[in-house]
Write a protein that holds these residues in place. Structure first.
Motif, PDB file in Angstrom:
ATOM      1  N   ASN A  71       0.839  -1.202   0.000  1.00  0.00           N
ATOM      2  CA  ASN A  71       0.000   0.000   0.000  1.00  0.00           C
ATOM      3  C   ASN A  71       0.871   1.248   0.000  1.00  0.00           C
ATOM      4  OD1 ASN A  71      -3.347  -0.184   1.021  1.00  0.00           O
ATOM      5  ND2 ASN A  71      -2.163  -2.055   0.763  1.00  0.00           N
ATOM      6  N   ALA A  72       1.883   1.268   0.855  1.00  0.00           N
ATOM      7  CA  ALA A  72       2.763   2.435   0.964  1.00  0.00           C
ATOM      8  C   ALA A  72       3.493   2.692  -0.353  1.00  0.00           C
ATOM      9  CB  ALA A  72       3.767   2.221   2.090  1.00  0.00           C
ATOM     10  N   GLU A  73       3.980   1.622  -0.955  1.00  0.00           N
ATOM     11  CA  GLU A  73       4.760   1.743  -2.190  1.00  0.00           C
ATOM     12  C   GLU A  73       3.893   2.236  -3.362  1.00  0.00           C
ATOM     13  OE1 GLU A  73       6.307  -2.052  -3.466  1.00  0.00           O
ATOM     14  OE2 GLU A  73       6.603  -1.294  -5.509  1.00  0.00           O
ATOM     15  N   LEU A  74       2.744   1.606  -3.553  1.00  0.00           N
ATOM     16  CA  LEU A  74       1.926   1.914  -4.725  1.00  0.00           C
ATOM     17  C   LEU A  74       1.174   3.250  -4.585  1.00  0.00           C
ATOM     18  CD1 LEU A  74       0.659  -1.696  -5.464  1.00  0.00           C
ATOM     19  CD2 LEU A  74       2.440  -0.423  -6.685  1.00  0.00           C
ATOM     20  N   ALA A  75       0.908   3.670  -3.354  1.00  0.00           N
ATOM     21  CA  ALA A  75       0.225   4.955  -3.146  1.00  0.00           C
ATOM     22  C   ALA A  75       1.083   6.120  -3.625  1.00  0.00           C
ATOM     23  CB  ALA A  75      -0.140   5.132  -1.673  1.00  0.00           C
ATOM     24  N   GLU A  76       2.387   5.907  -3.698  1.00  0.00           N
ATOM     25  CA  GLU A  76       3.296   6.946  -4.179  1.00  0.00           C
ATOM     26  C   GLU A  76       3.310   7.030  -5.702  1.00  0.00           C
ATOM     27  OE1 GLU A  76       5.119   9.155  -2.632  1.00  0.00           O
ATOM     28  OE2 GLU A  76       4.722   8.531  -0.575  1.00  0.00           O
ATOM     29  N   ILE A  77       2.822   5.989  -6.351  1.00  0.00           N
ATOM     30  CA  ILE A  77       2.937   5.882  -7.807  1.00  0.00           C
ATOM     31  C   ILE A  77       1.596   6.085  -8.513  1.00  0.00           C
ATOM     32  CG2 ILE A  77       3.566   4.315  -9.701  1.00  0.00           C
ATOM     33  CD1 ILE A  77       5.244   2.730  -7.647  1.00  0.00           C
ATOM     34  N   TRP A  78       0.552   5.514  -7.936  1.00  0.00           N
ATOM     35  CA  TRP A  78      -0.756   5.505  -8.613  1.00  0.00           C
ATOM     36  C   TRP A  78      -1.521   6.809  -8.410  1.00  0.00           C
ATOM     37  CZ3 TRP A  78      -2.587  -0.098  -6.939  1.00  0.00           C
ATOM     38  CH2 TRP A  78      -1.924  -1.047  -7.744  1.00  0.00           C
ATOM     39  N   PRO A  79      -2.464   7.121  -9.317  1.00  0.00           N
ATOM     40  CA  PRO A  79      -3.280   8.333  -9.190  1.00  0.00           C
ATOM     41  C   PRO A  79      -4.363   8.215  -8.119  1.00  0.00           C
ATOM     42  CG  PRO A  79      -3.915   7.118 -11.162  1.00  0.00           C
ATOM     43  CD  PRO A  79      -2.718   6.408 -10.584  1.00  0.00           C
ATOM     44  N   ASN A  80      -4.737   9.346  -7.575  1.00  0.00           N
ATOM     45  CA  ASN A  80      -5.780   9.445  -6.574  1.00  0.00           C
ATOM     46  C   ASN A  80      -7.146   9.077  -7.189  1.00  0.00           C
ATOM     47  OD1 ASN A  80      -7.516  11.892  -4.780  1.00  0.00           O
ATOM     48  ND2 ASN A  80      -6.277  10.365  -3.757  1.00  0.00           N
ATOM     49  N   ILE A  81      -8.010   8.458  -6.374  1.00  0.00           N
ATOM     50  CA  ILE A  81      -9.382   8.189  -6.808  1.00  0.00           C
ATOM     51  C   ILE A  81     -10.338   8.612  -5.693  1.00  0.00           C
ATOM     52  CG2 ILE A  81      -9.031   5.737  -6.177  1.00  0.00           C
ATOM     53  CD1 ILE A  81     -11.407   5.049  -8.033  1.00  0.00           C
ATOM     54  N   THR A  82     -11.356   9.401  -6.047  1.00  0.00           N
ATOM     55  CA  THR A  82     -12.276   9.915  -5.029  1.00  0.00           C
ATOM     56  C   THR A  82     -13.736   9.613  -5.345  1.00  0.00           C
ATOM     57  OG1 THR A  82     -12.409  12.055  -6.143  1.00  0.00           O
ATOM     58  CG2 THR A  82     -10.733  11.813  -4.427  1.00  0.00           C
ATOM     59  N   GLU A  83     -14.012   9.110  -6.545  1.00  0.00           N
ATOM     60  CA  GLU A  83     -15.398   8.822  -6.898  1.00  0.00           C
ATOM     61  C   GLU A  83     -15.576   7.357  -7.250  1.00  0.00           C
ATOM     62  OE1 GLU A  83     -16.867  11.523  -9.845  1.00  0.00           O
ATOM     63  OE2 GLU A  83     -16.420  13.274  -8.610  1.00  0.00           O
ATOM     64  N   LYS A  84     -16.680   6.816  -6.769  1.00  0.00           N
ATOM     65  CA  LYS A  84     -16.977   5.409  -7.037  1.00  0.00           C
ATOM     66  C   LYS A  84     -17.183   5.178  -8.523  1.00  0.00           C
ATOM     67  CE  LYS A  84     -20.484   1.891  -5.984  1.00  0.00           C
ATOM     68  NZ  LYS A  84     -19.535   0.752  -6.107  1.00  0.00           N
ATOM     69  N   LYS A  85     -16.717   4.018  -8.983  1.00  0.00           N
ATOM     70  CA  LYS A  85     -16.968   3.621 -10.367  1.00  0.00           C
ATOM     71  C   LYS A  85     -17.450   2.169 -10.363  1.00  0.00           C
ATOM     72  CE  LYS A  85     -12.705   4.374 -11.872  1.00  0.00           C
ATOM     73  NZ  LYS A  85     -11.451   4.267 -12.678  1.00  0.00           N
ATOM     74  N   ASP A  86     -17.812   1.637 -11.523  1.00  0.00           N
ATOM     75  CA  ASP A  86     -18.253   0.248 -11.581  1.00  0.00           C
ATOM     76  C   ASP A  86     -17.131  -0.690 -11.123  1.00  0.00           C
ATOM     77  OD1 ASP A  86     -20.727   0.930 -12.544  1.00  0.00           O
ATOM     78  OD2 ASP A  86     -20.205   0.622 -14.643  1.00  0.00           O
ATOM     79  N   PRO A  87     -17.483  -1.785 -10.451  1.00  0.00           N
ATOM     80  CA  PRO A  87     -16.464  -2.779 -10.112  1.00  0.00           C
ATOM     81  C   PRO A  87     -15.895  -3.396 -11.387  1.00  0.00           C
ATOM     82  CG  PRO A  87     -18.618  -3.362  -9.143  1.00  0.00           C
ATOM     83  CD  PRO A  87     -18.829  -2.184 -10.030  1.00  0.00           C
ATOM     84  N   LEU A  88     -14.800  -4.129 -11.257  1.00  0.00           N
ATOM     85  CA  LEU A  88     -14.277  -4.846 -12.414  1.00  0.00           C
ATOM     86  C   LEU A  88     -15.318  -5.890 -12.845  1.00  0.00           C
ATOM     87  CD1 LEU A  88     -10.543  -5.089 -11.353  1.00  0.00           C
ATOM     88  CD2 LEU A  88     -11.542  -3.652 -13.131  1.00  0.00           C
ATOM     89  N   PRO A  89     -15.339  -6.226 -14.144  1.00  0.00           N
ATOM     90  CA  PRO A  89     -16.432  -7.030 -14.711  1.00  0.00           C
ATOM     91  C   PRO A  89     -16.662  -8.380 -14.006  1.00  0.00           C
ATOM     92  CG  PRO A  89     -14.875  -6.325 -16.425  1.00  0.00           C
ATOM     93  CD  PRO A  89     -14.366  -5.786 -15.135  1.00  0.00           C
TER      94      PRO A  89
END
Ligand code: SF4
Ligand code: F3S
Length: 106
Positions: A71-89
């Motif tokens: 979690n610590a490692e990837l939170a530095e790399i990935w973009p922020n998400i604040t709105e719910k979207k559809d789950p993966l198919p």
């Protein structure tokens, strides 16, 4: 801090992001992580996850300890998400499956 564990992988329901008061979720292709330096330990997200993938850091299961660092490692790399979207198919199909770490996409 709170930590997202294995069962989020290939599900990614995203209900968690809607309730976070500090918007500290970060999104990869098939998994979300929490930024440990931003999480204020409010615990609001934990019951929101349909896959029960969120744990307080001190309650992460023994066989998922590596997710704390992940979690610590990837939170530095990935973009922020604040709105719910559809789950993966195929979220329902993958919910509860073991051994998903090797399927994590970066
Ligand atoms: Fe956000 Fe609270 Fe969950 Fe931390 S515990 S990620 S602050 S909702
Ligand atoms: Fe993952 Fe659960 Fe959030 S599946 S995206 S931690 S609601």
């Amino acid at each position: 801090t709170f930590v997202i564990g294995e069962n989020c992988i290939k599900c990614k329901y995203t209900d968690c992001v809607e309730v976070c008061p500090v918007d500290c979720f970060y999104e990869g292709p098939n998994f979300l992580v929490i930024h440990p330096d931003e999480c204020i330990d409010c615990a609001l997200c934990e019951p929101e996850c349909p896959a029960n993938a969120i744990f307080s850091e001190d309650e992460v299961p023994d066989d998922q300890q590596e997710y704390i660092e992940l979690n610590a490692e990837l939170a530095e790399i990935w973009p922020n998400i604040t709105e719910k979207k559809d789950p993966l198919p195929d979220a329902e199909e993958w919910d509860g499956k073991k051994g998903k770490l090797e399927l994590l996409e970066r």
